[in-house]
Design a protein around this motif. Structure first.
Motif, short mmCIF file in Angstrom:
data_model
loop_
_atom_site.label_atom_id
_atom_site.label_comp_id
_atom_site.label_asym_id
_atom_site.label_seq_id
_atom_site.Cartn_x
_atom_site.Cartn_y
_atom_site.Cartn_z
N PRO A 94 0.81 -1.22 0.00
CA PRO A 94 0.00 0.00 0.00
C PRO A 94 0.85 1.27 0.00
CG PRO A 94 -0.12 -1.10 2.12
CD PRO A 94 0.65 -1.99 1.22
N LEU A 95 2.16 1.12 0.22
CA LEU A 95 3.07 2.27 0.17
C LEU A 95 3.65 2.47 -1.23
CD1 LEU A 95 4.99 1.60 3.51
CD2 LEU A 95 3.02 3.10 3.12
N PHE A 96 3.15 1.72 -2.21
CA PHE A 96 3.65 1.80 -3.58
C PHE A 96 3.61 3.23 -4.11
CE2 PHE A 96 3.47 1.49 -8.17
CZ PHE A 96 4.45 0.55 -8.44
N ASP A 97 2.55 3.95 -3.81
CA ASP A 97 2.39 5.31 -4.33
C ASP A 97 2.52 6.38 -3.23
OD1 ASP A 97 0.08 4.58 -3.01
OD2 ASP A 97 -1.24 5.68 -4.36
N HIS A 98 3.21 6.04 -2.13
CA HIS A 98 3.38 6.99 -1.02
C HIS A 98 4.10 8.24 -1.55
CE1 HIS A 98 4.78 8.69 2.78
NE2 HIS A 98 3.80 8.00 3.35
N PRO A 99 3.62 9.44 -1.21
CA PRO A 99 4.18 10.66 -1.79
C PRO A 99 5.63 10.96 -1.40
CG PRO A 99 2.47 11.19 -0.17
CD PRO A 99 2.47 9.71 -0.34
N THR A 100 6.06 10.56 -0.19
CA THR A 100 7.43 10.89 0.23
C THR A 100 8.34 9.68 0.40
OG1 THR A 100 6.72 10.93 2.54
CG2 THR A 100 6.76 13.05 1.36
N HIS A 101 7.79 8.53 0.76
CA HIS A 101 8.60 7.33 0.97
C HIS A 101 7.97 6.12 0.28
CE1 HIS A 101 9.72 9.97 4.34
NE2 HIS A 101 10.92 9.46 4.14
N PRO A 102 7.94 6.12 -1.05
CA PRO A 102 7.30 4.99 -1.74
C PRO A 102 8.08 3.69 -1.56
CG PRO A 102 8.41 6.42 -3.32
CD PRO A 102 8.50 7.09 -1.98
N LYS A 103 7.36 2.60 -1.46
CA LYS A 103 7.94 1.25 -1.40
C LYS A 103 7.35 0.48 -2.57
CE LYS A 103 9.91 1.92 2.61
NZ LYS A 103 11.31 2.20 2.67
N HIS A 104 8.14 0.29 -3.58
CA HIS A 104 7.68 -0.37 -4.81
C HIS A 104 7.81 -1.88 -4.70
CE1 HIS A 104 8.91 3.74 -6.31
NE2 HIS A 104 7.60 3.69 -6.46
N HIS A 105 7.15 -2.44 -3.68
CA HIS A 105 7.28 -3.86 -3.40
C HIS A 105 6.00 -4.63 -3.66
CE1 HIS A 105 10.49 -2.41 -0.36
NE2 HIS A 105 11.02 -2.64 -1.53
N SER A 106 6.19 -5.89 -3.99
CA SER A 106 5.08 -6.84 -4.05
C SER A 106 5.54 -8.12 -3.39
CB SER A 106 4.63 -7.10 -5.50
OG SER A 106 5.60 -7.85 -6.18
N ILE A 107 4.58 -8.88 -2.89
CA ILE A 107 4.88 -10.20 -2.35
C ILE A 107 4.04 -11.21 -3.11
CG2 ILE A 107 5.66 -9.58 -0.05
CD1 ILE A 107 2.81 -10.08 0.97
N MET A 108 4.57 -12.41 -3.25
CA MET A 108 3.84 -13.47 -3.93
C MET A 108 4.16 -14.79 -3.26
SD MET A 108 6.16 -13.45 -7.39
CE MET A 108 6.24 -11.69 -7.42
N GLY A 109 3.22 -15.72 -3.34
CA GLY A 109 3.43 -17.02 -2.73
C GLY A 109 2.56 -18.07 -3.39
N GLY A 110 2.94 -19.32 -3.20
CA GLY A 110 2.19 -20.43 -3.79
C GLY A 110 2.84 -21.74 -3.43
N GLY A 111 3.15 -22.52 -4.45
CA GLY A 111 3.78 -23.82 -4.25
C GLY A 111 3.03 -24.91 -4.98
N VAL A 112 3.68 -26.04 -5.11
CA VAL A 112 3.05 -27.17 -5.79
C VAL A 112 1.95 -27.74 -4.91
CG1 VAL A 112 5.11 -27.76 -7.12
CG2 VAL A 112 4.70 -28.88 -4.94
N ASP A 113 1.03 -28.43 -5.52
CA ASP A 113 -0.05 -29.08 -4.79
C ASP A 113 0.53 -30.00 -3.72
OD1 ASP A 113 -2.08 -31.73 -4.97
OD2 ASP A 113 -3.02 -29.76 -4.79
N ALA A 114 -0.10 -30.03 -2.57
CA ALA A 114 0.41 -30.81 -1.44
C ALA A 114 0.61 -32.28 -1.79
CB ALA A 114 -0.52 -30.68 -0.24
N LYS A 115 -0.20 -32.82 -2.68
CA LYS A 115 -0.07 -34.23 -3.09
C LYS A 115 1.23 -34.48 -3.84
CE LYS A 115 -5.04 -34.69 -3.60
NZ LYS A 115 -6.13 -34.79 -4.56
N GLN A 116 1.72 -33.45 -4.54
CA GLN A 116 2.94 -33.59 -5.34
C GLN A 116 4.20 -33.17 -4.58
OE1 GLN A 116 2.10 -31.00 -8.58
NE2 GLN A 116 0.68 -32.40 -9.57
N ALA A 117 4.03 -32.53 -3.43
CA ALA A 117 5.17 -31.96 -2.69
C ALA A 117 6.21 -33.00 -2.31
CB ALA A 117 4.68 -31.23 -1.45
#
Length: 157
Positions: free
Chosen positions: A76-99
């Motif tokens: 949510p700080l991506f567009d901050h006027p003075t201290h922008p944080k151009h970050h994203s996070i992502m997550g997932g993984g293979v199906d538990a049966k295949q792990a």
């Protein structure tokens, strides 16, 4: 809206299709997230995550991953006027049966810099596929949940 065939669909409120574009060819889009100011949009799919211009559907950045990504969130700080944080996070993984049959199941949280298009780091916080994640509203951390029935809360210092 994302589709099972990798297309991004933009509908008018009356239900008419305004625009569509192929973002992840032949791969189901599992999640879509906007930045707070709606200037960018992120997609999570079986081949990784992509940052897209929501008006033109032009692909701005690609974060290719070895394992399927189930969710993505933009700081949510991506567009901050003075201290922008151009970050994203992502997550997932293979199906538990295949792990058990897969070397490295991909249950990591990936922290990426959208502006430079690189991965800053990753954290292993779960033992099964990550199903949902979200930045805190203040941008100073995030929460994740996974099929292992754990919720992880990470606060940045």
């Amino acid at each position: 809206m994302g589709s099972n065939s990798g297309e991004l669909l933009h509908f008018h409120q009356d239900g008419k299709l305004i625009k569509k574009g192929t973002i992840h060819p032949g791969v189901r889009i599992r999640s879509v997230a906007f930045s707070k100011d709606f200037s960018i949009l992120a997609t999570a799919a079986g081949d990784g995550c992509k940052i897209v211009n929501p008006e033109t559907f032009d692909i701005l950045r690609v974060f290719k991953q070895e394992h399927p990504m189930n969710d993505v969130s933009i700081s949510p700080l991506f567009d901050h006027p003075t201290h922008p944080k151009h970050h994203s996070i992502m997550g997932g993984g293979v199906d538990a049966k295949q792990a058990a049959q897969t070397k490295g199941a991909g249950f990591d949280i990936h922290l990426c810099n959208v502006m430079y298009g690189n991965e800053i780091g990753k954290l292993l916080t779960h033992f099964s596929p990550i199903s949902s994640l979200e930045f805190f509203k203040d941008g100073l951390g995030y929460v994740t949940c996974a099929d292992d029935a754990y919720i992880t809360i990470v606060r940045f210092e």
